[in-house]
Design a protein around this motif. Structure first.
Motif, PDB file in Angstrom:
ATOM      1  N   PRO A 282      47.512  55.015  48.120  1.00  8.56           N
ATOM      2  CA  PRO A 282      48.538  54.124  47.553  1.00  8.56           C
ATOM      3  C   PRO A 282      49.617  53.787  48.564  1.00  8.56           C
ATOM      4  CG  PRO A 282      48.794  56.363  46.718  1.00  8.56           C
ATOM      5  CD  PRO A 282      47.498  56.333  47.460  1.00  8.56           C
TER       6      PRO A 282
ATOM      7  N   ALA B 290      43.433  53.370  41.894  1.00 10.75           N
ATOM      8  CA  ALA B 290      44.120  52.852  40.702  1.00 10.75           C
ATOM      9  C   ALA B 290      45.192  51.823  41.035  1.00 10.75           C
ATOM     10  CB  ALA B 290      44.721  54.015  39.912  1.00 10.75           C
ATOM     11  N   GLN B 291      45.861  51.966  42.179  1.00  9.50           N
ATOM     12  CA  GLN B 291      46.938  51.025  42.500  1.00  9.50           C
ATOM     13  C   GLN B 291      46.427  49.598  42.648  1.00  9.50           C
ATOM     14  OE1 GLN B 291      49.144  51.101  46.343  1.00  9.50           O
ATOM     15  NE2 GLN B 291      50.957  51.585  45.099  1.00  9.50           N
TER      16      GLN B 291
ATOM     17  N   TYR C 207      44.637  48.029  40.700  1.00  6.68           N
ATOM     18  CA  TYR C 207      44.605  47.395  39.383  1.00  6.68           C
ATOM     19  C   TYR C 207      45.995  47.302  38.745  1.00  6.68           C
ATOM     20  CZ  TYR C 207      39.760  48.528  40.260  1.00  6.68           C
ATOM     21  OH  TYR C 207      38.520  48.638  40.854  1.00  6.68           O
ATOM     22  N   ASP C 208      47.002  47.711  39.494  1.00 10.90           N
ATOM     23  CA  ASP C 208      48.388  47.678  39.023  1.00 10.90           C
ATOM     24  C   ASP C 208      48.972  46.309  39.381  1.00 10.90           C
ATOM     25  OD1 ASP C 208      51.190  47.866  38.805  1.00 10.90           O
ATOM     26  OD2 ASP C 208      51.190  49.998  39.308  1.00 10.90           O
ATOM     27  N   GLU C 209      49.157  45.468  38.387  1.00 10.98           N
ATOM     28  CA  GLU C 209      49.614  44.101  38.652  1.00 10.98           C
ATOM     29  C   GLU C 209      51.005  44.059  39.267  1.00 10.98           C
ATOM     30  OE1 GLU C 209      49.140  41.598  35.277  1.00 10.98           O
ATOM     31  OE2 GLU C 209      46.978  41.926  35.136  1.00 10.98           O
ATOM     32  N   ASP C 210      51.863  44.982  38.884  1.00  5.45           N
ATOM     33  CA  ASP C 210      53.198  45.032  39.475  1.00  5.45           C
ATOM     34  C   ASP C 210      53.114  45.390  40.961  1.00  5.45           C
ATOM     35  OD1 ASP C 210      54.403  44.372  37.087  1.00  5.45           O
ATOM     36  OD2 ASP C 210      54.788  46.449  36.505  1.00  5.45           O
ATOM     37  N   ALA C 211      52.266  46.348  41.290  1.00  4.55           N
ATOM     38  CA  ALA C 211      52.105  46.735  42.696  1.00  4.55           C
ATOM     39  C   ALA C 211      51.531  45.574  43.504  1.00  4.55           C
ATOM     40  CB  ALA C 211      51.209  47.965  42.808  1.00  4.55           C
ATOM     41  N   ARG C 212      50.580  44.868  42.945  1.00  2.70           N
ATOM     42  CA  ARG C 212      50.003  43.736  43.669  1.00  2.70           C
ATOM     43  C   ARG C 212      51.038  42.626  43.848  1.00  2.70           C
ATOM     44  NH1 ARG C 212      45.302  43.822  40.271  1.00  2.70           N
ATOM     45  NH2 ARG C 212      45.625  41.609  39.826  1.00  2.70           N
TER      46      ARG C 212
ATOM     47  N   MET D 120      43.561  44.991  47.289  1.00  5.90           N
ATOM     48  CA  MET D 120      44.532  44.343  46.409  1.00  5.90           C
ATOM     49  C   MET D 120      44.592  42.844  46.686  1.00  5.90           C
ATOM     50  SD  MET D 120      47.328  47.433  46.693  1.00  5.90           S
ATOM     51  CE  MET D 120      48.614  46.873  45.563  1.00  5.90           C
TER      52      MET D 120
END
Length: 280
Positions: free
Chosen positions: A147, A248-249, A251-256, A174
């Motif tokens: 991550p 998992a990161q 699939y994290d829309e905020d992280a992308r 990502m």
């Protein structure tokens, strides 16, 4: 599907390892190739070798260093002049470093070479790919993923070569997911691949014992380039020859969203929008 003999494929990082092996396979199939590297001497040698072994004279070489964003900007401008781009294979990158280094732009070197320059090239070539559709982008990523700490992306608070490599490879995945979503409906597919583990390439053998062959990785990469399935499947991460779950990161829309904003800020290149790529 358009036969490979009628396609134009760009391969970054084509003078060594996996990129070179893929260039050999595609040249033998009569594909028009635009091969990238950062050594003029190696590029000339590669072109001569491919012409001699395959008889394919539809080969070009482009020189650019992924540690310089200016050079990647210039590379993209040259590539946008091509009649068409059927496949962009983002293969250029570096492995796990033993000591921290900065790019000429002042960024942690692995993050720039393995991610930021791929972001720039893909974003700037997106309109040309849409204009050539059906087309595809294949990002050569890795099963090694970690991550991103957005408070210290450049790892200035504590550099680690493994973290630098693995977070850059996750960033590639990502980007894959974001581009796939953004280009949905344009005829351009975007997918990421872990081709094989610890192939005997120069970015591996200085630290690790090889565990896979170049042939295995090349077979898996060629499938992403040529298989009809990936003309319609988009936004997936493939581990060797099977779809897999990324970190998992990814699939994290905020992280992308944070990564997109950071990438645009660091490079000065905006993430492509559907309206822009359709009208360019």
């Amino acid at each position: 599907m358009t036969p490979l003999s009628d396609q134009t494929v760009i391969i970054t990082g084509a003078t060594d390892g996996l990129g070179r092996a893929l260039a050999h396979r595609l040249a033998a199939l009569g594909t028009s190739l635009v091969l990238h590297g950062r050594s003029a001497e190696k590029g000339e040698e590669l072109i001569e070798e491919l012409e001699e072994l395959t008889g394919n004279d539809r080969l070009a070489y482009e020189l650019a260093d992924f540690s310089s964003l200016d050079e990647i900007d210039a590379l993209a401008l040259r590539l946008r002049e091509l009649d068409r781009i059927d496949v962009l294979v983002n293969n250029a990158g570096m492995g796990v470093e033993l000591a921290p280094r900065e790019s000429v732009d002042g960024f942690e070197l692995t993050f720039q070479v393995d991610y930021l320059s791929t972001y720039v090239l893909s974003s700037l070539l997106a309109p040309r790919l849409v204009g050539s559709a059906p087309a595809r982008i294949v990002n050569v990523a890795s099963a090694g993923q970690a991550p991103i700490d957005f408070d210290d992306v450049m790892l200035r608070g504590g550099w680690d070569g493994g973290q630098a490599y693995c977070q850059a490879k996750l960033a590639q995945i990502m980007l894959t997911f974001d581009l796939a979503e953004q280009l949905r409906g344009t005829g351009v597919t975007v997918n990421a691949l872990h081709p094989a583990s610890y192939m005997p390439t120069k970015i591996v053998t200085h630290l690790f014992t090889p565990a896979s062959t170049i042939e295995e990785g090349t077979d898996n990469l060629l499938r992403m380039v040529a298989d009809e399935r990936f003309a319609t499947t988009s936004g997936v991460y493939v581990n060797r020859d099977m779809e897999a779950r990324a970190h998992a990161q990814a699939y994290d829309e905020d992280a992308r969203a944070r990564l997109r904003a950071l990438s645009a800020d660091l490079t000065g290149v905006a993430f492509p929008t559907v309206g822009a790529v359709r009208s360019a």
